[in-house]
Design an enzyme around this catalytic site. Structure first.
Site, mmCIF file in Angstrom:
data_model
loop_
_atom_site.group_PDB
_atom_site.id
_atom_site.type_symbol
_atom_site.label_atom_id
_atom_site.label_comp_id
_atom_site.label_asym_id
_atom_site.label_seq_id
_atom_site.Cartn_x
_atom_site.Cartn_y
_atom_site.Cartn_z
ATOM 1 N N ASP A 261 0.841 -1.277 -0.059
ATOM 2 C CA ASP A 261 -0.013 0.453 0.223
ATOM 3 C C ASP A 261 1.203 1.347 -0.085
ATOM 4 O OD1 ASP A 261 -2.373 2.317 0.461
ATOM 5 O OD2 ASP A 261 -3.382 0.375 2.115
ATOM 6 N N GLU B 53 -10.643 6.596 4.647
ATOM 7 C CA GLU B 53 -10.087 6.249 5.251
ATOM 8 C C GLU B 53 -10.009 6.713 7.085
ATOM 9 O OE1 GLU B 53 -5.571 5.492 3.331
ATOM 10 O OE2 GLU B 53 -6.751 5.532 1.915
#
Length: 632
Positions: free
Chosen positions: A311, A517
């Site tokens: 990521d 997020e």
């Protein structure tokens, strides 16, 4: 001269030397450039010609803001990405995007071996960074459709719009199984139920195309109108403690396998090209450092043949604070089984640290060769060597009518009718199109940015109606009702307005403001002000349908008695007419909850099958209505 500058000079010198050294073989037959050769022959031939720097360059993915054509050439960069909201210019056209990607590709192809880059972007609900693109409902809404074929068609439409910008790779789909709606990424999850998420991996076949039965498990991209997909985030990201993003998932191996792993089985069978590692941990071990799950299980047991990508700065985050010991983090991540490192900025540090680790025999060449072999397998499989450049002729695919019609279909199939009438036999919905005067109210009734949510144009989303092309709920209502019906819009009406006017009914749209997020993590899950007050004020005086626009279930029980009809619209995207299609009865309500709607946050986490399951609305709930041929 500083260390970074010295390293850049060394890289430049080596690249020049490599070009001179390779001159004598330029006229020889290069098997890796021959599409008639078998895939493994091409991979072996190219891998055998590569130097260490060329190999670790293939393992690097950098952000487009500092990805110059020269740096891509001199560092042998393997991949470039657009981080959330990263575009060549504001409101960039398809041509702007293709120009940028093709210029970068020219740099890669002018390197000694001419290995094309793979450009990646987060197209997570349509091509959501791109101006005028079709924005589909977020995954939580698509889960409510229970329609894998629809999701597959959305994947194919998204692939076309992504290809129209010259990009061949998306960091999608998210196949997390969200077990706690307090998690800020819950709207990226199709469901709390692993079986439903498994079914929705059909989007991979839409993005990449259908692979043949003979190639199950092998990375596959059908052609120039398809793109490589990325199943994420491996594994357990939807099960973190208290729903805190990037937190610890506490469960035994059976729990991990039965809840969070099933969607990955189906993704691999469908030939997903890449898998992204989760920021989260499993029982205290960072996934970016978990050799057992990345190598022993994913690569060896499940036989995943594509490449594993980190990521965003995920390798840096192996340590706390992030990047405090980058060499250790890089060593740990690569040895755990990560093949491509999303850096995205300080790539001179990456190269110098990597070379140091190889020279000290910490990272063996066998691990590097495995990573590069996987990256090349994906690049060859998707035809990048034969068709490296973006196609300007696809520009009209972005936001075209057929895609917007598909998104509209997705919206109407995703809406879940939770309540319809205060008394049995007296439904409010469908609403009549012919009425003397109606009220439209609420923070979300006329705000396209709120309707689309996070990951739209910018990472955290953009409020207002100027972000891109689309139709708000208010605009959809005005285009749906009878020409003689007066539509009165007040975002936050007061009691005086309500008492002074005779409204036939009200449509109130409230919900969450955009987030992505960690910014979306919430311990209370309340509707932001003034949403609750608007519900209470309007529904106290007028028959009302309340439309909740949110990325997850929110606290609604305190107001439920005052509401005549309640609709969960999730984050529907740009096509607001999909909401009015069902509100006014042109189509019936069919959506079913893809996750449990709780009574209070004190119950969380609570999922279907739990021993003390006591929801406000259970998993799978959804009232239905019949479409009506004429609406008076």
């Amino acid at each position: 001269m500083g260390a970074a500058q010295r390293f850049v000079f060394v890289m430049w010198f080596l690249s020049c030397w490599l070009r001179i050294g390779g001159a004598e073989s330029e006229e020889s037959y290069l098997k890796y450039k021959d599409p008639k050769q078998q895939l493994n022959v091409r991979i072996d031939d190219l891998l055998g010609r590569m130097t260490l720097l060329e190999k670790i360059g293939q393992m690097a993915q950098i952000e487009r803001k500092n990805a110059t054509s020269e740096d891509i050439k001199n560092y042998f960069i393997g991949s470039v990405l657009s981080e959330g909201g990263s575009a060549p210019i504001p409101q960039a056209s398809a041509k702007d995007w293709v120009d940028m990607v093709n210029e970068m590709q020219k740099g890669a192809l002018s390197s000694r071996l001419g290995i094309p880059i793979i450009y990646g972007i987060d197209a997570v609900h349509g091509h959501n960074t791109v101006y005028n693109a079709t924005i589909f409902p977020h995954n939580i809404g698509l889960g409510a459709t229970r329609d894998p074929d629809l999701v597959k068609r959305i994947g194919a439409a998204t692939a076309l719009e992504v290809r129209a910008t010259g990009i061949p790779y998306t960091f999608a789909p998210t196949i997390a199984v969200c077990r706690d709606p307090r998690w800020g990424r819950c709207y990226e999850s199709y469901s709390e139920d692993p079986k439903l998420v498994q079914e929705m991996t059909a989007i991979i076949s839409g993005l990449q195309g259908d692979n043949s039965e003979n190639s199950l498990g092998v990375p596959f991209v059908a052609g120039k109108t398809n793109i490589a997909a990325c199943a994420k985030h491996y594994v357990g990201d939807g099960g973190t403690h208290l729903g805190i993003n990037e937190n610890n998932t506490i469960t035994n191996f059976h729990g991990l396998l039965s809840i969070h792993m099933p969607p990955y089985y189906h993704s691999i069978i469908r030939g997903v090209s890449t898998i992204m590692v989760s920021y989260s941990s499993w029982n205290g071990v960072k996934m970016h450092a978990n050799h057992y799950l990345l190598t022993d299980f994913l690569k060896n047991k499940l036989r995943f043949r594509g490449f594993v990508i980190s990521d965003y700065q995920g390798v840096d985050r192996i340590t706390t604070p992030p990047g405090v010991n980058y060499t250790f983090s890089l060593q740990t991540g690569v040895l755990a089984g990560i093949d491509m490192i999303m850096i995205p900025y300080d790539y001179p540090r990456y190269f110098s640290s990597f070379v140091e680790l190889v020279n000290k025999n910490v990272i063996p060449m066998s691990r590097i060769d495995d990573a590069v072999r996987r990256i090349l397998r994906v690049k060859f499989s998707m035809g990048l060597f034969e068709n490296p450049y973006g196609d300007y002729n696809l520009a009209n695919e972005i936001g075209k009518k057929e895609h917007r019609d598909l998104a509209r279909e997705a919206v109407r199939k995703s809406l879940v009718l939770l309540k319809n009438g205060k008394a049995p036999g007296k439904p409010l919905l469908p609403l009549p199109k012919k009425a003397k005067k109606i009220l439209v109210a609420g923070t979300h009734a006329h705000n396209l940015g709120y309707q689309c949510g996070g990951w739209t144009i910018q990472w955290q989303g953009v409020p207002g109606n100027n972000l891109t092309t689309g139709t708000t709920l208010l605009e959809a209502i005005k285009s749906t009702v009878d020409l003689n019906t007066e539509v009165v819009y007040f975002e936050n009406p007061d009691s005086y307005l309500l008492q002074k006017n005779e409204f036939a009914y009200a449509i109130v749209a409230v919900g969450e403001f955009p987030y992505a997020e960690t910014f979306g993590d919430s311990l209370n899950l309340t509707i932001p002000n003034p949403g609750p007050q608007i519900i209470q004020t309007v529904c106290k005086h007028i028959k009302c349908v309340v439309v909740i626009i949110s990325g997850r279930p929110v606290v609604i029980q305190p107001y439920i008695k005052e509401i005549d009809a309640l609709v969960a619209a999730w984050l529907p995207g740009t096509e607001g007419r999909g909401m009015t299609d069902v509100l006014f009865g042109d189509f019936g309500f069919t959506g079913k909850l893809s996750r449990t709607w709780f009574k209070s946050v004190e119950q969380l986490p609570m999922n279907v099958g739990d021993p003390h399951y006591d929801p406000l609305y259970p998993f799978g709930f959804g009232l239905t209505t019949d479409p009506i041929s004429s609406n008076n």
